[in-house]
Design an enzyme around this catalytic site. Structure first.
Site, PDB file in Angstrom:
ATOM      1  N   SER A   1       9.246   2.989  -0.849  1.00 27.30           N
ATOM      2  CA  SER A   1      10.254   3.906  -1.411  1.00 27.30           C
ATOM      3  C   SER A   1      11.415   4.150  -0.451  1.00 27.30           C
ATOM      4  CB  SER A   1       9.605   5.239  -1.791  1.00 27.30           C
ATOM      5  OG  SER A   1       8.688   5.037  -2.852  1.00 27.30           O
ATOM      6  N   LEU A  53       0.814  -1.209   0.000  1.00 25.15           N
ATOM      7  CA  LEU A  53       0.000   0.000   0.000  1.00 25.15           C
ATOM      8  C   LEU A  53       0.851   1.263   0.000  1.00 25.15           C
ATOM      9  CD1 LEU A  53      -2.629  -1.027   2.708  1.00 25.15           C
ATOM     10  CD2 LEU A  53      -3.066  -0.787   0.253  1.00 25.15           C
ATOM     11  N   SER A  54       0.262   2.349  -0.441  1.00 25.48           N
ATOM     12  CA  SER A  54       0.902   3.655  -0.321  1.00 25.48           C
ATOM     13  C   SER A  54       1.145   3.919   1.169  1.00 25.48           C
ATOM     14  CB  SER A  54      -0.028   4.736  -0.899  1.00 25.48           C
ATOM     15  OG  SER A  54       0.536   6.006  -0.741  1.00 25.48           O
ATOM     16  N   GLY A  55       2.364   4.339   1.503  1.00 30.65           N
ATOM     17  CA  GLY A  55       2.679   4.602   2.906  1.00 30.65           C
ATOM     18  C   GLY A  55       3.215   3.399   3.652  1.00 30.65           C
ATOM     19  N   SER A  56       3.356   2.274   2.969  1.00 28.17           N
ATOM     20  CA  SER A  56       3.856   1.069   3.653  1.00 28.17           C
ATOM     21  C   SER A  56       5.366   1.119   3.885  1.00 28.17           C
ATOM     22  CB  SER A  56       3.490  -0.193   2.859  1.00 28.17           C
ATOM     23  OG  SER A  56       4.055  -0.148   1.561  1.00 28.17           O
ATOM     24  N   SER A  76       1.389  -1.792  -7.333  1.00 25.68           N
ATOM     25  CA  SER A  76       1.027  -2.984  -8.129  1.00 25.68           C
ATOM     26  C   SER A  76       0.004  -3.839  -7.387  1.00 25.68           C
ATOM     27  CB  SER A  76       2.265  -3.790  -8.524  1.00 25.68           C
ATOM     28  OG  SER A  76       3.214  -3.914  -7.498  1.00 25.68           O
TER      29      SER A  76
END
Length: 197
Positions: A40, A34-37, A107
């Site tokens: 990056s 998820l975004s924020g996991s 993804s």
């Protein structure tokens, strides 16, 4: 027409030639979550760690892919799938050059990740950056969850679009239990024997 010309494939250096020159074996690390996991952040720390150990790698993420190669794609389901297909093809090129790729992309579907695996082949390693939605929302560095909750962003993964848990990931990292540095170290330990030439 000139005779005895070799096909271009016979003139080009092979992947083995390039890996021998770089003294490393290339793999494609595919971070999904998820975004924020933490994908990056972990990708950046892993790239730094690999560099410290004399390995050459390249991080691919939404910032460097969607600003150029995939600038013509939107966030529809079809274009998201095409985005990931192109990324997988880019991975193949990096692998042929002997370079380790670190992919940081939500993804969200098993189908898209399977497509990437099929394109890349045996060198594809799926790494699930696992973090509960409520913690990802709390982090919300870019304010995207807040906008999604307000209805300002449609089709946001985890809110009004699904995220399918990977079925057979090669590695799972729970970022609500480990910090980013620990995750990067765990990945390095996981791959270090695979990337030694």
């Amino acid at each position: 027409m000139a005779k005895n010309l070799f096909p271009i494939e016979k003139l080009l250096l092979s992947r083995d030639d390039k890996q021998a020159f770089l003294k490393q074996k290339s793999v494609a690390l595919w971070f999904t979550g998820l975004s924020g996991s933490g994908k990056s952040t972990i990708a950046a720390l892993l790239e730094k760690k690999l560099h410290e150990h004399s390995f050459i790698s390249k991080v691919l993420d939404g910032d460097n892919i969607r600003s150029g190669l995939n600038a013509n794609l939107d966030f529809s389901e079809i274009d998201r799938s095409e985005n990931l297909r192109r990324i997988a093809e880019v991975n193949k090129l990096f692998l042929q050059c002997g370079i380790i790729t670190i992919n940081s992309f939500i993804s969200p579907t098993n189908a898209d990740r399977l497509q990437a695996r099929n394109i890349i082949g045996d060198d594809f390693l799926e790494i699930f950056i696992d973090c509960p939605l409520k913690i990802c929302e709390k982090r919300d560095v870019k304010g995207l969850y807040k906008k999604a909750r307000k209805g300002e962003i449609r089709g946001f993964t985890g809110i009004d679009a699904p995220f399918e848990i990977p079925e057979n990931p090669d590695l799972v990292l729970k970022t609500n239990e480990m910090n980013a540095e620990e995750c990067a170290e765990k990945i390095y330990q996981f791959i270090k024997n695979l990337i030694k030439f």
